[in-house]
Enzyme design. Sequence first.
Site, short mmCIF file in Angstrom:
data_model
loop_
_atom_site.label_atom_id
_atom_site.label_comp_id
_atom_site.label_asym_id
_atom_site.label_seq_id
_atom_site.Cartn_x
_atom_site.Cartn_y
_atom_site.Cartn_z
N THR A 92 0.86 -1.18 0.00
CA THR A 92 0.00 0.00 0.00
C THR A 92 0.89 1.23 0.00
O THR A 92 1.96 1.22 0.61
CB THR A 92 -0.94 -0.02 1.23
OG1 THR A 92 -1.80 1.10 1.16
CG2 THR A 92 -0.18 0.02 2.55
N PRO A 152 6.54 6.97 5.13
CA PRO A 152 6.19 5.66 5.72
C PRO A 152 6.38 4.52 4.71
O PRO A 152 6.95 3.47 5.04
CB PRO A 152 4.72 5.82 6.12
CG PRO A 152 4.52 7.30 6.25
CD PRO A 152 5.43 7.94 5.25
N TYR A 153 5.94 4.75 3.46
CA TYR A 153 6.07 3.73 2.42
C TYR A 153 7.54 3.42 2.15
O TYR A 153 7.96 2.25 2.11
CB TYR A 153 5.38 4.23 1.13
CG TYR A 153 5.55 3.34 -0.08
CD1 TYR A 153 4.80 2.18 -0.23
CD2 TYR A 153 6.46 3.68 -1.10
CE1 TYR A 153 4.95 1.37 -1.36
CE2 TYR A 153 6.60 2.87 -2.22
CZ TYR A 153 5.85 1.73 -2.35
OH TYR A 153 6.00 0.93 -3.45
N CYS A 154 8.33 4.49 1.98
CA CYS A 154 9.74 4.29 1.63
C CYS A 154 10.51 3.60 2.76
O CYS A 154 11.35 2.74 2.51
CB CYS A 154 10.39 5.63 1.29
SG CYS A 154 9.73 6.33 -0.24
N LYS A 157 9.57 -0.08 2.73
CA LYS A 157 10.18 -0.83 1.62
C LYS A 157 11.68 -0.99 1.82
O LYS A 157 12.26 -2.02 1.44
CB LYS A 157 9.89 -0.13 0.29
CG LYS A 157 8.43 -0.22 -0.14
CD LYS A 157 8.01 -1.66 -0.41
CE LYS A 157 6.62 -1.77 -0.99
NZ LYS A 157 6.18 -3.16 -1.22
#
Length: 256
Positions: A92, A152-154, A157
């Site tokens: 997401t 948050p995504y980076c 990942k």
Amino acid sequence: MKLQDKVAIITGGGRGLGRSVALAFGREGAKVVVAARTKETIDHVAVELRSLKKSVLAMPVDISDENQVDLLVQKTLKTFGTIDILVNNAGTRGPIGPICNVLLEEWEKTIKINLTATFLCSKAVLPVMMEKKKGKIINVATTMSLRPNLTPYCVAKAGVVHFSKQLAREVKNFNIQVNAIHPGVMDTQMQAEIRQAGVEAIGTDLFERIKEEGILHSPDEPAQLVVFLASKAADGITGDFLSFDDKEVKFLISQA
Ligand SMILES: NC(=O)c1ccc[n+]([C@@H]2O[C@H](COP(=O)([O-])OP(=O)(O)OC[C@H]3O[C@@H](n4cnc5c(N)ncnc54)[C@H](OP(=O)(O)O)[C@@H]3O)[C@@H](O)[C@H]2O)c1
């Protein structure tokens, strides 16, 4: 066929890259388990695979819930008897905006779906793979791990890449290969949502890169990298982070 009779779980298999991987695995002879939260999308992929006369199990699962992940593994074992390949693809994008505006719940949800779920799914399949001393785990990450306003995504990942390297070392003696990939900038729902946030929110470089490269590529292309890593041809590769954009990686895939 590169994956004849291999049993593969693909998370987020209902659309985008996950769907492309599911179809590519089916074409290569794998028995495919497609898992995501939205029943309609995974059922649709199951219909597509059955029309090709492929074995498929579609299971609605929230991969950030440990009990649901355990059920997914149990149902896969009951249906197909084993697990050879896990593709941790579901992800997401999380909140887009300055870190000071990110709510704790948004941060936790983004880390949970992208990173914690990769741990949960790997943990759940590993006993099966360790017992038979064979297995492949492919984790979908990104090279975008330094993009402002998508922190948050980076961060999640970047964690997926490190988790892959850690796990690869831990299970090396069980003949289990674990790798992370960057699938490039793909024409999917997630990518459309990121671009919709606009240049100011996510910076000009992503837009420039898309323009320079002509178009966003189809997820069918990086799906071939996942097929390669799941196949015998990649038995010697583990603990790596392979980018679909890399010329050497494209060469490897073409030779497989
Ligand atoms: N698109 C790009 O350019 C790009 C670039 C680099 C990396 N990636 C990575 O590539 C992977 C696939 O991305 P995509 O572009 O194909 O994304 P997408 O079109 O948004 O698809 C994401 C998939 O993940 C599933 N999913 C999300 N949360 C889930 C949950 N809690 N439990 C189970 N399934 C869940 C979604 O299904 P439901 O919502 O139905 O659950 C959907 O099937 C992601 O890991 C993404 O971060 C994408």
